[in-house]
Design an enzyme around this catalytic site. Sequence first.
Site, PDB file in Angstrom:
ATOM      1  CG  HIS A 120      -6.465   1.031   1.352  1.00 46.58           C
ATOM      2  ND1 HIS A 120      -5.490   1.631   0.582  1.00 46.58           N
ATOM      3  CD2 HIS A 120      -5.788   0.287   2.282  1.00 46.58           C
ATOM      4  CE1 HIS A 120      -4.304   1.271   0.998  1.00 46.58           C
ATOM      5  NE2 HIS A 120      -4.457   0.461   2.046  1.00 46.58           N
ATOM      6  CB  CYS A 176      -0.950  -0.011   1.201  1.00 41.73           C
ATOM      7  SG  CYS A 176      -2.020  -1.460   1.227  1.00 41.73           S
ATOM      8  CG  HIS A 201      -1.441   4.556   5.172  1.00 39.64           C
ATOM      9  ND1 HIS A 201      -1.408   4.367   3.809  1.00 39.64           N
ATOM     10  CD2 HIS A 201      -1.685   3.326   5.707  1.00 39.64           C
ATOM     11  CE1 HIS A 201      -1.598   3.092   3.529  1.00 39.64           C
ATOM     12  NE2 HIS A 201      -1.786   2.432   4.666  1.00 39.64           N
TER      13      HIS A 201
END
Length: 412
Positions: free
Chosen positions: A339, A162, A302
């Site tokens: 996400h 990620c 994040h």
Amino acid sequence: MKRVVVTGIGAITPYGQDEDFFELLLSGTSAITALKGFAEKSMTYCHIAGQVHDFRPEQFVPAKTAGRMDRFIQMAAAASFRARNDAGLPDTFAEPERVGVSVGASAGGFGTIENNFYRMLERGPDKCSPFTVPMLIVNMPSGWISILHKAAGYSSCSSTACATGASSIGDAMRTIQLGAADIMFAGGTEAPITPLCMAAFASSRVLSGRNSAPAEASRPFDKDRDGFVMSEGSCVLILEELEHALKRNARIYAELKGFGCVGDAYDIVAPREDGNGAQRAMQQAMLQAGWETEQVDYINAHATSTVVGDRAEANAITKLFGQSNKTVVVSATKSMTGHMLGSAGAIEAAISCLSIARKAIPPTINLQNVDSTCTMNHAVTAVRKEVVRVISNSFGYGGHNTALAFEAFSAA
């Protein structure tokens, strides 16, 4: 070292292709909807996602070419054309060997893997597509962008889960700083909304099951969060050596001043609870930028909406910024975008640049009851103010921690 500026932004997002996604973020609009396109037998407990419903790759590349690309490659190609156009770059590069590419992905072509696996089982191994491998491997967005734009310079692909989008941008920044390129296509892409990928994440119970209210499902830093929401999309930035950009009178969104990149050396999935890796990544980026903590205006967190991840990042921010933690604004735009995995760091880098250019900070929506361990200066509504310095955080499985430091451009 050479100075690096951002002169173009191209994005394919779940918001729709003709929409200004940054303005939608400022308005607190969620891109999360009910999952579509899955057979009932393929459904996990999670029935929501951030999907790009109106994407037509043939608007960007010939249909025959698009047919040889997995969806994650198609979206990267589309984002690269949008970024090039946004940057006002010429149709032909005078020095193609000075134009490079660094665009990565986390998962690669899950759709291609699944489709060809079932095709092989049903029709035999000879019926597996000869394009299977070049459609699924994670380096192909960079490869195709190089081919489509005739960018013959530095060519690479980061894949740090990620953190991929941010890692790719950091790699591109260093390439320009060292004088190896004048222009870089940099970013990330992902198309993970497939039965296998959804099931794989669902099996570890990290996805939100708030199916009755999709727009309220992603809740970073909220004590009632129950997991993240998977999304797809791509974002590519045009990074440019400053003098090169000035010579062509390019519009500059922001200057990229620092890139922090460290490992937790701790666990394959969980971050360190104390946020040590995240803290050191931010420190590295700020050291390169020459900033003090009290100078940072905004942190794009994040913050995926998982308990362990949110708390680790909050610990890192609190320890690093101390008293400044009360003034630096923090927001988690995954509360609206979901996400996007390998593309997350790139879209959030773009959001950071747009925050500087448009003097506005998007909010964290759905933050109704702040987790007591995540107390910070949260933006729960859009903040309209001058934004000079921004940190964009991105973390990935395997303990990858990255931070990008963007600053409003000044000729001095």
